[in-house]
Design a protein around this motif. Structure first.
Motif, PDB file in Angstrom:
ATOM      1  N   PHE A   1      -0.340  -8.607  -2.394  1.00 11.53           N
ATOM      2  CA  PHE A   1       0.885  -8.215  -3.105  1.00 11.53           C
ATOM      3  C   PHE A   1       2.163  -8.438  -2.298  1.00 11.53           C
ATOM      4  O   PHE A   1       3.245  -8.264  -2.817  1.00 11.53           O
ATOM      5  CB  PHE A   1       0.808  -6.736  -3.488  1.00 11.53           C
TER       6      PHE A   1
ATOM      7  N   PRO B   1       4.448 -10.921   0.284  1.00 11.93           N
ATOM      8  CA  PRO B   1       4.589 -12.275   0.831  1.00 11.93           C
ATOM      9  C   PRO B   1       4.667 -12.257   2.360  1.00 11.93           C
ATOM     10  O   PRO B   1       5.140 -11.279   2.947  1.00 11.93           O
ATOM     11  CB  PRO B   1       5.921 -12.755   0.241  1.00 11.93           C
TER      12      PRO B   1
ATOM     13  N   LEU C   1      10.318  -7.987   3.668  1.00 12.52           N
ATOM     14  CA  LEU C   1      11.431  -7.169   4.192  1.00 12.52           C
ATOM     15  C   LEU C   1      11.410  -7.105   5.722  1.00 12.52           C
ATOM     16  O   LEU C   1      12.458  -6.981   6.359  1.00 12.52           O
ATOM     17  CB  LEU C   1      11.346  -5.754   3.635  1.00 12.52           C
TER      18      LEU C   1
ATOM     19  N   ILE D   1       1.600  -7.494  10.551  1.00  7.96           N
ATOM     20  CA  ILE D   1       1.661  -6.217   9.809  1.00  7.96           C
ATOM     21  C   ILE D   1       0.267  -5.840   9.323  1.00  7.96           C
ATOM     22  O   ILE D   1      -0.393  -6.622   8.637  1.00  7.96           O
ATOM     23  CB  ILE D   1       2.605  -6.337   8.585  1.00  7.96           C
TER      24      ILE D   1
ATOM     25  N   VAL E   1       1.549  -0.818  -2.158  1.00  8.55           N
ATOM     26  CA  VAL E   1       2.780  -1.587  -2.412  1.00  8.55           C
ATOM     27  C   VAL E   1       3.373  -1.227  -3.783  1.00  8.55           C
ATOM     28  O   VAL E   1       2.634  -0.943  -4.726  1.00  8.55           O
ATOM     29  CB  VAL E   1       2.452  -3.100  -2.352  1.00  8.55           C
TER      30      VAL E   1
ATOM     31  N   ALA F   1       4.889   1.408  -4.762  1.00  7.10           N
ATOM     32  CA  ALA F   1       4.263   2.690  -5.070  1.00  7.10           C
ATOM     33  C   ALA F   1       5.249   3.852  -5.075  1.00  7.10           C
ATOM     34  O   ALA F   1       4.901   4.955  -5.475  1.00  7.10           O
ATOM     35  CB  ALA F   1       3.162   2.967  -4.046  1.00  7.10           C
TER      36      ALA F   1
ATOM     37  N   LEU G   1       6.534   4.790  -2.163  1.00 12.25           N
ATOM     38  CA  LEU G   1       6.283   5.392  -0.844  1.00 12.25           C
ATOM     39  C   LEU G   1       7.073   4.694   0.262  1.00 12.25           C
ATOM     40  O   LEU G   1       6.864   4.959   1.451  1.00 12.25           O
ATOM     41  CB  LEU G   1       4.778   5.370  -0.525  1.00 12.25           C
ATOM     42  N   GLY G   2       7.963   3.793  -0.120  1.00 15.81           N
ATOM     43  CA  GLY G   2       8.864   3.148   0.843  1.00 15.81           C
ATOM     44  C   GLY G   2       8.176   2.190   1.807  1.00 15.81           C
ATOM     45  O   GLY G   2       8.630   2.011   2.938  1.00 15.81           O
TER      46      GLY G   2
ATOM     47  N   GLY H   1       7.892  -1.157   2.069  1.00 13.38           N
ATOM     48  CA  GLY H   1       8.696  -2.258   2.600  1.00 13.38           C
ATOM     49  C   GLY H   1       9.814  -1.741   3.495  1.00 13.38           C
ATOM     50  O   GLY H   1      10.093  -2.304   4.566  1.00 13.38           O
TER      51      GLY H   1
ATOM     52  N   ASP I   1       8.551  -0.705   6.926  1.00 11.73           N
ATOM     53  CA  ASP I   1       8.243  -1.876   7.756  1.00 11.73           C
ATOM     54  C   ASP I   1       9.539  -2.450   8.332  1.00 11.73           C
ATOM     55  O   ASP I   1       9.613  -2.778   9.524  1.00 11.73           O
ATOM     56  CB  ASP I   1       7.540  -2.965   6.934  1.00 11.73           C
TER      57      ASP I   1
ATOM     58  N   ASP J   1      16.361   2.871   1.235  1.00 13.75           N
ATOM     59  CA  ASP J   1      15.508   3.794   1.995  1.00 13.75           C
ATOM     60  C   ASP J   1      15.408   3.440   3.480  1.00 13.75           C
ATOM     61  O   ASP J   1      14.836   4.203   4.259  1.00 13.75           O
ATOM     62  CB  ASP J   1      14.087   3.802   1.411  1.00 13.75           C
TER      63      ASP J   1
ATOM     64  N   SER K   1      10.656   5.804  -7.217  1.00 12.66           N
ATOM     65  CA  SER K   1      10.667   5.381  -8.614  1.00 12.66           C
ATOM     66  C   SER K   1       9.240   5.298  -9.149  1.00 12.66           C
ATOM     67  O   SER K   1       8.996   4.762 -10.225  1.00 12.66           O
ATOM     68  CB  SER K   1      11.397   4.048  -8.741  1.00 12.66           C
ATOM     69  N   GLY K   2       8.284   5.810  -8.377  1.00 16.40           N
ATOM     70  CA  GLY K   2       6.899   5.895  -8.800  1.00 16.40           C
ATOM     71  C   GLY K   2       6.148   4.605  -8.499  1.00 16.40           C
ATOM     72  O   GLY K   2       6.681   3.711  -7.856  1.00 16.40           O
TER      73      GLY K   2
HETATM   74  P1  ATP Z   1      10.988   1.107  -3.073  1.00 17.34           P
HETATM   75  O1  ATP Z   1      10.930   2.429  -3.784  1.00 17.34           O
HETATM   76  O2  ATP Z   1      11.982   1.056  -1.941  1.00 17.34           O
HETATM   77  O3  ATP Z   1      11.013  -0.092  -3.994  1.00 17.34           O
HETATM   78  P2  ATP Z   1       8.215   0.954  -2.881  1.00 17.34           P
HETATM   79  O4  ATP Z   1       7.343   1.739  -1.965  1.00 17.34           O
HETATM   80  O5  ATP Z   1       8.203   1.377  -4.336  1.00 17.34           O
HETATM   81  O6  ATP Z   1       9.647   1.018  -2.296  1.00 17.34           O
HETATM   82  P3  ATP Z   1       7.437  -1.467  -1.613  1.00 17.34           P
HETATM   83  O7  ATP Z   1       6.023  -1.168  -1.231  1.00 17.34           O
HETATM   84  O8  ATP Z   1       8.463  -1.390  -0.571  1.00 17.34           O
HETATM   85  O9  ATP Z   1       7.841  -0.549  -2.857  1.00 17.34           O
HETATM   86  O10 ATP Z   1       7.418  -2.907  -2.317  1.00 17.34           O
HETATM   87  C1  ATP Z   1       8.453  -3.338  -3.169  1.00 17.34           C
HETATM   88  C2  ATP Z   1       8.475  -4.871  -3.239  1.00 17.34           C
HETATM   89  O11 ATP Z   1       8.870  -5.393  -1.974  1.00 17.34           O
HETATM   90  C3  ATP Z   1       7.155  -5.540  -3.593  1.00 17.34           C
HETATM   91  O12 ATP Z   1       7.406  -6.475  -4.611  1.00 17.34           O
HETATM   92  C4  ATP Z   1       6.737  -6.264  -2.326  1.00 17.34           C
HETATM   93  O13 ATP Z   1       6.089  -7.493  -2.580  1.00 17.34           O
HETATM   94  C5  ATP Z   1       8.058  -6.489  -1.602  1.00 17.34           C
HETATM   95  N1  ATP Z   1       7.925  -6.479  -0.128  1.00 17.34           N
HETATM   96  C6  ATP Z   1       8.564  -7.275   0.730  1.00 17.34           C
HETATM   97  N2  ATP Z   1       8.233  -6.993   1.999  1.00 17.34           N
HETATM   98  C7  ATP Z   1       7.373  -5.973   1.968  1.00 17.34           C
HETATM   99  C8  ATP Z   1       6.673  -5.243   2.951  1.00 17.34           C
HETATM  100  N3  ATP Z   1       6.791  -5.505   4.263  1.00 17.34           N
HETATM  101  N4  ATP Z   1       5.871  -4.248   2.550  1.00 17.34           N
HETATM  102  C9  ATP Z   1       5.753  -3.953   1.224  1.00 17.34           C
HETATM  103  N5  ATP Z   1       6.378  -4.625   0.251  1.00 17.34           N
HETATM  104  C10 ATP Z   1       7.181  -5.631   0.595  1.00 17.34           C
END
Ligand code: ATP
Length: 283
Positions: free
Chosen positions: A59, A61, A67, A89, A95, A97, A99-100, A102, A105, A136, A248-249
Motif C-alpha cells: 500500500f 510507494p 512521505l 522502513i 496504512v 488508518a 493512525l498517522g 506516514g 515516518d 500531523d 479521519s478513520g
Molecule cells: P493521515 O490521517 O495523516 O492521512 P493515515 O494514518 O490515515 O494518516 P497514512 O498511513 O499516513 O494514513 O497513509 C496515507 C497515504 O500516504 C497512503 O495513501 C499511503 O500510500 C501514503 N504514504 C506515503 N508515504 C507513506 C508512509 N511512509 N507510510 C504510510 N503511508 C504513506
C-alpha cells in the motif's frame, strides 16, 4: 554509519475542525498521544548524493511519493546537504488508518537525519520543517501527548493520560483524510469538549477523560462507511471505557485500565475485523 529511529503511531483523543482558512486548509485543534505500535526506520549513510527507500508494503510507494522520501528531500534541500541516505522502513502501522503512519515516518526521518548529519537542530526547528509535509507531522516530531492547532503546526505538550490499554480495530477499508476534509460542512459539525478533556488530563482522571473523547470527523466517515459505526458499537458492547475513531478513520480504538478486560475486548473485536491490535499508550 547506520542509525535507527522508532516511529510510533498516534491516536486522537480529540479532533476538532474550527474554520476554513484562506489557503484552503482548515484550522484544527487535536489532542493526540502516541501508542506502542511503531514503524522502525533505519538510516544508511551513502556517499552518492541521493535518497533511496526500501520497504515491503503493498500500500505504500517506495519512491519520491513516500512521505519519508519527501521529508529527506526537504531536509537535504533546506540545509543544503550534499550527501545521500538509504532509508529502510519496517512498516507495522496500518496504512490510511487514521493512525498517522506516514506522518510519523516523516517525523522520524527528520529526527534521524538530524542525528546522521550532526545538524544539532532543535525539535522545534524539525517541527517547523515538518509542518511543510503534513498536519500531523509537527506533533509526531515531539511525540508524547500534545495539542496541535492552526494547520497542525502549533504544538503544545500536555500531561500524558493515565497508563492504560488500547485496543485498535481497523475495518478492511482505507480512508483518505483529504476526501473527508473535503466533505466537511462546518455548520453541521459536532465539536469535542477540548477544554474539559485537557482538564481531565491535568487531573489524571481516566474515566472523565474517556467521557470527553471526541472527533468532529467521526460522523462524516461513519456515514460513508457504516462498518465504522458498527465497530464502535461493538467495542462499547465489549466493555471499552473510552471509544473513538482516530483521525479521519477508519480505525476505532478502545481504552481500558484492566489487562483482562483489554484481552476480552481484543478477542471480541477479532470476530469483527482482521486488523486488531492490543497495545499500551506511550503518551
Ligand atoms: P493521515 O490521517 O495523516 O492521512 P493515515 O494514518 O490515515 O494518516 P497514512 O498511513 O499516513 O494514513 O497513509 C496515507 C497515504 O500516504 C497512503 O495513501 C499511503 O500510500 C501514503 N504514504 C506515503 N508515504 C507513506 C508512509 N511512509 N507510510 C504510510 N503511508 C504513506
Amino acid at each position: 554509519m547506520v542509525l535507527y529511529e522508532k516511529a510510533p503511531a498516534k491516536i486522537n483523543l480529540s479532533l476538532d475542525v474550527l474554520s476554513k482558512r484562506d489557503d484552503g486548509y482548515h484550522n484544527v485543534e487535536m489532542i493526540m498521544t502516541t501508542i506502542d505500535l511503531s514503524d522502525r526506520i533505519e538510516f544508511h549513510e551513502m556517499k552518492k548524493d541521493r535518497i533511496t527507500i526500501s520497504l515491503e508494503s503493498r500500500f505504500v510507494p517506495n519512491d519520491e511519493r513516500n512521505l519519508a522520501y519527501k521529508a529527506a528531500a526537504l531536509f537535504k534541500e533546506r540545509y543544503d546537504i550534499k550527501a545521500g541516505v538509504h532509508i529502510k522502513i519496517e512498516k507495522n502501522i496500518p496504512v490510511s488508518a487514521g493512525l498517522g503512519g506516514g506522518s510519523t515516518d516523516a517525523a522520524a526521518v527528520l529526527r534521524g537525519l538530524n542525528r546522521l548529519w550532526s545538524m544539532n537542530l532543535s525539535l522545534s526547528d524539525l517541527a517547523n520543517l515538518g509542518a511543510e509535509l503534513g498536519t500531523d507531522v509537527p506533533f509526531c516530531v515531539y511525540g508524547g501527548t500534545g495539542i496541535a492547532s492552526g494547520r497542525g503546526e502549533i504544538v503544545k505538550s500536555l500531561k500524558a493520560p493515565p497508563a492504560c490499554w488500547v485496543v485498535l480495530a481497523k475495518p478492511n477499508i482505507g480512508v483518505s483524510s483529504g476526501m473527508v476534509f473535503q466533505q466537511i460542512k462546518l455548520d453541521e459539525l459536532i465539536h469535542p469538549t477540548t477544554k474539559e478533556l485537557i482538564k481531565t488530563l491535568e487531573e489524571g482522571d481516566f474515566s472523565r477523560m474517556c467521557t470527553n473523547l471526541g472527533n468532529s470527523l467521526e460522523n462524516i466517515t461513519m456515514e460513508r462507511h457504516p462498518e465504522v459505526r458498527q465497530i464502535k458499537e461493538a467495542m462499547i458492547q465489549a466493555g471499552s471505557t473510552g471509544t473513538l475513531m482516530s483521525g479521519s478513520g477508519p480505525t476505532v480504538y478502545g481504552l481500558v485500565m484492566q489487562e483482562n478486560k483489554a484481552h476480552r475486548i481484543y478477542n471480541s473485536m477479532r470476530g469483527f475485523c482482521e486488523e486488531v491490535f492490543l497495545v499500551r499508550l506511550l503518551g
